[in-house]
Design a protein around this motif. Structure first.
Motif, PDB file in Angstrom:
ATOM      1  N   ARG A 138     -21.420  -5.609  19.749  1.00  0.00           N
ATOM      2  CA  ARG A 138     -21.884  -4.710  20.820  1.00  0.00           C
ATOM      3  C   ARG A 138     -23.220  -4.090  20.388  1.00  0.00           C
ATOM      4  N   TRP A 139     -24.240  -4.188  21.264  1.00  0.00           N
ATOM      5  CA  TRP A 139     -25.598  -3.794  20.915  1.00  0.00           C
ATOM      6  C   TRP A 139     -26.150  -2.767  21.902  1.00  0.00           C
ATOM      7  N   LEU A 140     -26.931  -1.834  21.354  1.00  0.00           N
ATOM      8  CA  LEU A 140     -27.650  -0.863  22.168  1.00  0.00           C
ATOM      9  C   LEU A 140     -29.103  -1.324  22.267  1.00  0.00           C
ATOM     10  N   ALA A 141     -29.610  -1.519  23.477  1.00  0.00           N
ATOM     11  CA  ALA A 141     -30.994  -1.921  23.686  1.00  0.00           C
ATOM     12  C   ALA A 141     -31.812  -0.701  24.081  1.00  0.00           C
ATOM     13  N   VAL A 145     -25.536  -2.481  25.913  1.00  0.00           N
ATOM     14  CA  VAL A 145     -25.661  -1.129  26.462  1.00  0.00           C
ATOM     15  C   VAL A 145     -27.136  -0.753  26.460  1.00  0.00           C
ATOM     16  N   VAL A 146     -27.582  -0.067  27.489  1.00  0.00           N
ATOM     17  CA  VAL A 146     -28.987   0.325  27.631  1.00  0.00           C
ATOM     18  C   VAL A 146     -29.138   1.804  27.300  1.00  0.00           C
ATOM     19  N   ALA A 147     -30.193   2.128  26.538  1.00  0.00           N
ATOM     20  CA  ALA A 147     -30.506   3.527  26.221  1.00  0.00           C
ATOM     21  C   ALA A 147     -31.944   3.817  26.626  1.00  0.00           C
ATOM     22  N   HIS A 148     -32.143   4.929  27.308  1.00  0.00           N
ATOM     23  CA  HIS A 148     -33.498   5.335  27.725  1.00  0.00           C
ATOM     24  C   HIS A 148     -33.678   6.816  27.454  1.00  0.00           C
ATOM     25  N   LEU A 149     -34.796   7.165  26.830  1.00  0.00           N
ATOM     26  CA  LEU A 149     -35.106   8.574  26.568  1.00  0.00           C
ATOM     27  C   LEU A 149     -36.350   8.995  27.335  1.00  0.00           C
ATOM     28  N   ARG A 173     -39.411  10.761  15.920  1.00  0.00           N
ATOM     29  CA  ARG A 173     -38.199  11.352  15.328  1.00  0.00           C
ATOM     30  C   ARG A 173     -37.157  11.631  16.390  1.00  0.00           C
ATOM     31  N   VAL A 174     -37.563  12.263  17.491  1.00  0.00           N
ATOM     32  CA  VAL A 174     -36.618  12.600  18.552  1.00  0.00           C
ATOM     33  C   VAL A 174     -36.026  11.326  19.156  1.00  0.00           C
ATOM     34  N   ARG A 175     -36.874  10.307  19.344  1.00  0.00           N
ATOM     35  CA  ARG A 175     -36.376   9.046  19.903  1.00  0.00           C
ATOM     36  C   ARG A 175     -35.376   8.383  18.956  1.00  0.00           C
ATOM     37  N   ARG A 176     -35.698   8.369  17.677  1.00  0.00           N
ATOM     38  CA  ARG A 176     -34.788   7.769  16.705  1.00  0.00           C
ATOM     39  C   ARG A 176     -33.442   8.510  16.690  1.00  0.00           C
ATOM     40  N   GLU A 177     -33.495   9.841  16.685  1.00  0.00           N
ATOM     41  CA  GLU A 177     -32.260  10.630  16.687  1.00  0.00           C
ATOM     42  C   GLU A 177     -31.434  10.318  17.926  1.00  0.00           C
ATOM     43  N   PHE A 178     -32.094  10.237  19.079  1.00  0.00           N
ATOM     44  CA  PHE A 178     -31.391   9.928  20.325  1.00  0.00           C
ATOM     45  C   PHE A 178     -30.725   8.552  20.252  1.00  0.00           C
ATOM     46  N   LEU A 179     -31.446   7.558  19.759  1.00  0.00           N
ATOM     47  CA  LEU A 179     -30.899   6.202  19.711  1.00  0.00           C
ATOM     48  C   LEU A 179     -29.724   6.110  18.737  1.00  0.00           C
ATOM     49  N   VAL A 180     -29.851   6.751  17.578  1.00  0.00           N
ATOM     50  CA  VAL A 180     -28.755   6.712  16.602  1.00  0.00           C
ATOM     51  C   VAL A 180     -27.523   7.412  17.174  1.00  0.00           C
ATOM     52  N   GLN A 181     -27.728   8.585  17.772  1.00  0.00           N
ATOM     53  CA  GLN A 181     -26.600   9.317  18.348  1.00  0.00           C
ATOM     54  C   GLN A 181     -25.962   8.536  19.497  1.00  0.00           C
ATOM     55  N   THR A 182     -26.780   7.927  20.332  1.00  0.00           N
ATOM     56  CA  THR A 182     -26.255   7.174  21.466  1.00  0.00           C
ATOM     57  C   THR A 182     -25.535   5.919  21.001  1.00  0.00           C
ATOM     58  N   GLY A 183     -26.072   5.260  19.985  1.00  0.00           N
ATOM     59  CA  GLY A 183     -25.412   4.083  19.450  1.00  0.00           C
ATOM     60  C   GLY A 183     -24.014   4.395  18.948  1.00  0.00           C
ATOM     61  N   ARG A 184     -23.877   5.542  18.293  1.00  0.00           N
ATOM     62  CA  ARG A 184     -22.558   5.951  17.814  1.00  0.00           C
ATOM     63  C   ARG A 184     -21.641   6.283  18.976  1.00  0.00           C
ATOM     64  N   ARG A 185     -22.181   7.017  19.949  1.00  0.00           N
ATOM     65  CA  ARG A 185     -21.354   7.432  21.086  1.00  0.00           C
ATOM     66  C   ARG A 185     -20.870   6.233  21.896  1.00  0.00           C
ATOM     67  N   ALA A 186     -21.706   5.202  21.982  1.00  0.00           N
ATOM     68  CA  ALA A 186     -21.358   4.013  22.759  1.00  0.00           C
ATOM     69  C   ALA A 186     -20.634   2.960  21.921  1.00  0.00           C
ATOM     70  N   ASN A 187     -20.341   3.308  20.648  1.00  0.00           N
ATOM     71  CA  ASN A 187     -19.608   2.393  19.755  1.00  0.00           C
ATOM     72  C   ASN A 187     -20.325   1.056  19.592  1.00  0.00           C
ATOM     73  N   GLY A 218     -31.686  -0.123   8.512  1.00  0.00           N
ATOM     74  CA  GLY A 218     -30.568   0.692   8.961  1.00  0.00           C
ATOM     75  C   GLY A 218     -29.896   0.040  10.154  1.00  0.00           C
ATOM     76  N   PRO A 219     -29.660   0.810  11.228  1.00  0.00           N
ATOM     77  CA  PRO A 219     -29.005   0.232  12.408  1.00  0.00           C
ATOM     78  C   PRO A 219     -29.973  -0.521  13.325  1.00  0.00           C
ATOM     79  N   PHE A 220     -31.277  -0.509  13.001  1.00  0.00           N
ATOM     80  CA  PHE A 220     -32.289  -1.030  13.918  1.00  0.00           C
ATOM     81  C   PHE A 220     -32.599  -2.503  13.646  1.00  0.00           C
ATOM     82  N   VAL A 221     -32.698  -3.269  14.735  1.00  0.00           N
ATOM     83  CA  VAL A 221     -33.008  -4.694  14.690  1.00  0.00           C
ATOM     84  C   VAL A 221     -34.186  -4.952  15.624  1.00  0.00           C
TER      85      VAL A 221
END
Length: 328
Positions: free
Chosen positions: A22-25, A52-56, A105-119, A157-160
């Motif tokens: 499962r991937w967050l884009a 899963v899509v993430a947008h900030l 920094r804010v974008r990275r924090e958002f993506l990491v938090q969202t990735g965890r929340r979306a499993n 880290g979690p980023f590809v």
């Protein structure tokens, strides 16, 4: 040509991405991220369950709400789950950060938090060959060493980053042939930002007057340096683990005598790795910070240096310890 681009993406993706996970884009709505979204949608097995899509929305300019609406519609059209948020980067900016650093920094924090929340198992971003070339030039101008000139890694880290071998223009041409729309961020034309000046002035100048393949060659050089850098980093990790310990925060505590005994090439890498393990953003670490840390190994007595992120490094009783400014 479109098929060739998709094949190139699939070759890279097969090395980096398990299509059954499962991937967050990360999707801003620009051409690179929209191309990434559609390529991932065609690559991942059962994308409705595994993509899963993430947008900030950074709240930095007018029209950002329209970008969010565009991304949400695009995700819904593909049958994908989407997480979209608005975070005021200007308010979140720290005193020692540039606007670009704060946004990253804010974008990275958002993506990491969202990735965890979306499993999700990882986060996929749309960095391209052009981003790689721009990064190498900016770091070269700032005096980066070999590690910095290795550019943006495919994995961290979690980023590809599966698009690092593909050019921005090719991705947009692919979207155009498919009749797929994207949005242009007007801030990408603002020459107050370093990256925009490199993108719009320096690289075209190099391609016109030096080599039309300048961007490609810079990216290839970064890849070669990355291979060398990864090998040397492995050696540095072994030395760092053996020449010190960690404090209660998990930050390195370095023994001066053993750091001083290392070959300078490895010592610089050990110092860089120690700075990163002390929680300093690697993008803010320059050669001067590495050299200042190594200077603490000199013959003089106790000293303290200031580092990015309100960190300090202090030599005392034969050890170098990291701390935070304003704390004892």
């Amino acid at each position: 040509m479109g098929d060739a681009l998709e094949l190139a993406f699939r070759r890279a993706a097969r090395r980096l991405i398990d299509p059954k996970k499962r991937w967050l884009a990360a999707v801003s709505g620009g051409g690179d991220s929209i191309a990434l979204l559609h390529l991932m949608d065609r690559f991942v097995e059962r994308p409705g369950e595994r993509l899963v899509v993430a947008h900030l929305d950074h709240a930095l300019r007018r029209g950002s709400r329209a970008d969010r609406n565009f991304v949400e519609r695009r995700a819904r059209d593909l049958g994908l789950e989407v997480y979209a948020e608005r975070r005021d980067v200007a308010k979140a900016r720290r005193r020692d950060e540039s606007p670009e650093e704060a946004a990253r920094r804010v974008r990275r924090e958002f993506l990491v938090q969202t990735g965890r929340r979306a499993n999700c198992d990882g986060i996929v971003t749309g960095h391209t060959l052009d981003d790689q070339a721009e990064t190498v030039l900016m770091r070269l101008a700032r005096g980066a060493g070999a590690a910095g000139l290795a550019g943006i890694p495919e994995l961290s880290g979690p980023f590809v980053r599966p698009l690092l071998g593909l050019e921005r223009a090719a991705l947009r041409a692919w979207l155009g042939r498919r009749g797929t729309e994207w949005r242009e961020d007007p801030s990408n034309r603002d020459l107050r930002f370093d990256r925009n000046r490199v993108r719009r002035r320096l690289i075209p100048l190099l391609e016109q007057h030096l080599n039309p393949r300048a961007a490609k060659n810079l990216a290839q050089a970064a890849r070669a340096l990355r291979e060398d850098s990864d090998y040397l980093d492995g050696l540095a990790e072994q030395h760092l683990d053996s020449l010190g310990r960690t404090d209660r925060r998990g930050w390195p505590v370095l023994r001066v005598a053993e750091l001083r005994s290392l070959d300078p090439v490895i010592a610089r890498r050990v110092a860089l790795l120690a700075l990163r393990r002390a929680g300093i953003d690697g993008r803010r670490i320059g050669r001067k910070h590495v050299e200042s840390l190594l200077d603490l190994c000199g013959p003089r007595g106790n000293r303290e240096i200031h580092l990015p992120g309100k960190r300090t490094a202090r030599r005392t009783r034969g050890e170098i310890r990291f701390g935070e400014r304003g704390q004892g």
